[in-house]
Design an enzyme around this catalytic site. Structure first.
Site, PDB file in Angstrom:
ATOM      1  N   ARG A  84       0.993  -1.748   0.515  1.00  0.00           N
ATOM      2  CA  ARG A  84       0.082   0.066   0.220  1.00  0.00           C
ATOM      3  C   ARG A  84       0.306   1.316  -0.104  1.00  0.00           C
ATOM      4  O   ARG A  84       1.758   1.290   0.989  1.00  0.00           O
ATOM      5  CB  ARG A  84      -0.852  -0.516   1.181  1.00  0.00           C
ATOM      6  CG  ARG A  84      -1.859  -1.033   0.800  1.00  0.00           C
ATOM      7  CD  ARG A  84      -2.743  -1.123   1.961  1.00  0.00           C
ATOM      8  NE  ARG A  84      -3.861  -2.351   2.122  1.00  0.00           N
ATOM      9  CZ  ARG A  84      -4.426  -2.472   3.641  1.00  0.00           C
ATOM     10  NH1 ARG A  84      -4.714  -2.036   4.793  1.00  0.00           N
ATOM     11  NH2 ARG A  84      -5.111  -3.718   3.460  1.00  0.00           N
ATOM     12  N   ARG A 130       2.724   1.041  10.308  1.00  0.00           N
ATOM     13  CA  ARG A 130       1.677   1.273   8.650  1.00  0.00           C
ATOM     14  C   ARG A 130       3.416   1.648   7.779  1.00  0.00           C
ATOM     15  O   ARG A 130       3.701   2.645   7.512  1.00  0.00           O
ATOM     16  CB  ARG A 130       1.554   3.251   9.071  1.00  0.00           C
ATOM     17  CG  ARG A 130       0.585   3.678   8.298  1.00  0.00           C
ATOM     18  CD  ARG A 130       0.005   4.419   8.126  1.00  0.00           C
ATOM     19  NE  ARG A 130      -1.009   4.789   9.474  1.00  0.00           N
ATOM     20  CZ  ARG A 130      -2.191   4.201   8.971  1.00  0.00           C
ATOM     21  NH1 ARG A 130      -2.548   3.799   8.067  1.00  0.00           N
ATOM     22  NH2 ARG A 130      -2.779   4.631  10.203  1.00  0.00           N
ATOM     23  N   SER A 176      -9.917  -6.621  10.250  1.00  0.00           N
ATOM     24  CA  SER A 176     -11.099  -5.380  10.495  1.00  0.00           C
ATOM     25  C   SER A 176     -11.699  -6.863   9.562  1.00  0.00           C
ATOM     26  O   SER A 176     -11.398  -7.105   8.362  1.00  0.00           O
ATOM     27  CB  SER A 176     -10.759  -4.308   8.969  1.00  0.00           C
ATOM     28  OG  SER A 176     -11.698  -3.850   8.851  1.00  0.00           O
TER      29      SER A 176
END
Length: 434
Positions: free
Chosen positions: A272, A287, A362
């Site tokens: 990402r 991250r 999630s």
């Protein structure tokens, strides 16, 4: 004439019949009303298609009249009809181009509209409005006097995390893991995939990590979130999550009813760009541009998807329970859910080094939102026509954040890390990293 692309995000007929409900659901997610715009685009498209159909019918009848006129010796009439057919053919050819444009306009307008939330999803603007569902376990109590360290402090002190070399090799938001820390990351991933396949009934898949644009469109990353993706010179994209290839295993398919539910899992790297996260979580591994994740995907019949969401959540929670980690489960509000989700649970693990909870998994149900984009259907045994499947995805769990949680929760005063019991077989039986 060209056919309307079947992979629609929403059923325009349903929007016509439920315009107020559609706009009200979008309002809960902070989006402007869109029903009138979509209906107007569809009206233009349908009106044009009607004109094309009428032109085709006239072309066919005029072509028949040409033969009759010639047979009757009326050459002037035949020539007039020939000229008319030529004009109609030109209109149809240009009209088909216009139809493709009108189809594309409607599809583009739909493509950036998020999924509609379930009625029981709490309404809110951001993560501060998420609702606590439950907690599990207790926060660890440390016997040493110093404040617990963050994962990067522990990892660097042990010589197992090297951010400087990673920056030299690849830039910011990368890390080089070494020695027993690298082995611990590998152990976590293997442990997760083993539990999900051996205990939870998921089928392991090893998918490609480079995909073309269609799978990303199908799961909703394109076109809205292209800036979050890494794209190669060959126009392939690095997968941001294994959800993309796993969900698209059924793209364009009509599955037999007895093939559902279909449950698959993959342990892969994800990539990402972290667009929009400048300045956030710049220290450590929270991250990263490249990270490993154990992904869970389920394909179900419509009436079974909500129960499958609870099952998927339980599978993800079970990993944290086996690791002995304290966590809480949050029901995300409408403003914090992902683009393609109808309902989402986040599992947030306790990180003592940060003195806070951080998302580690999630789990989302998407209804038929992705299935419509992918044109993924199944054929019920008692129905004439196939129906769209429902799709679900979840982290089972993020390996890098699992590593962070283990390091911070199992740290000792001397800087060593106690290996959780369930990971010892994957670590050659060692008790501590030091």
């Amino acid at each position: 004439m060209t056919a309307v692309r079947e992979a629609k995000m929403f059923d325009i007929k349903w929007i016509r019949e439920n315009a107020e409900a559609f706009d009200a659901a979008l309002a809960k997610r902070g989006y402007e009303p869109s029903a009138a715009k979509l209906i107007a685009l569809d009206d233009s498209r349908r009106s044009h298609i009607t004109k094309l159909q009428e032109a085709q019918e006239r072309r066919n009848s005029a072509s028949k009249e040409i033969g009759k006129a010639k047979g009757a010796g009326d050459n002037a009439r035949a020539q007039d009809l020939i000229d008319e057919v030529a004009q109609i053919k030109a209109f149809i050819q240009s009209g088909e181009d216009e139809e493709r444009k009108l189809n594309a306009d409607l599809e583009a307008a739909m493509a950036v509209i998020p999924n509609l939330p379930q009625d029981d999803v709490p309404e809110g603007a951001d993560e501060s409005d998420n609702a606590l569902l439950r907690t599990h376990g207790v926060k660890p109590v440390f016997t040493f006097n110093e404040a617990p360290k963050e994962h990067f402090e522990l990892g660097e002190a042990l010589g197992g995390m090297d951010f400087a070399t990673a920056a030299k090799l690849s830039g910011s938001r990368f890390v080089v893991l070494k020695g027993q820390i690298a082995r611990l990351e590998r152990a976590l991933g293997q442990f997760m995939i083993d539990v999900h396949t051996q205990e939870h009934g998921y089928t392991e898949v090893s998918p490609p990590l480079l995909v073309n644009s269609d799978p990303l469109y199908g799961t909703g990353q394109l076109p809205k979130f292209e800036e979050d993706l890494f794209k190669t010179e060959t126009s392939h994209y690095l997968v941001p999550t294994a959800e993309v290839p796993l969900t698209n295993l059924v793209a364009g398919e009509i599955l037999p009813e007895d093939a559902l539910p279909m449950r698959v899992t993959a342990l892969t790297y994800c990539f990402r760009s972290e667009a929009g996260s400048a300045g956030r979580d710049t220290r450590g591994m929270l991250r990263q541009h490249q990270f490993e994740k154990c992904e869970l995907v389920s394909i179900t019949k419509p009436g079974e998807s909500l129960a499958e969401l609870e099952r998927m959540l339980d599978c993800a929670e079970n990993i944290l329970k086996k690791l002995g980690l304290h966590y809480r489960v949050m029901t995300l509000c409408t403003g914090d859910m992902g683009f393609g989700a109808r309902k989402t649970y986040d599992i947030e693990v306790w990180l003592p080094g940060q003195d806070t909870y951080r998302e580690i998994s999630s789990c989302s149900v998407c209804g038929d939102f992705q299935a419509r984009r992918m044109n993924a259907r199944f054929r019920p045994a008692d129905a004439k026509h196939p129906l769209h499947v429902h799709t679900l995805n979840g982290s089972g769990i993020a390996v890098g954040r699992g590593l962070i949680a283990v390091l911070e929760n199992y740290q000792n005063g001397d800087g060593t890390i106690t290996v959780p019991d369930v990971l010892k077989p994957y670590m050659g039986g060692i008790d501590k990293i030091g």
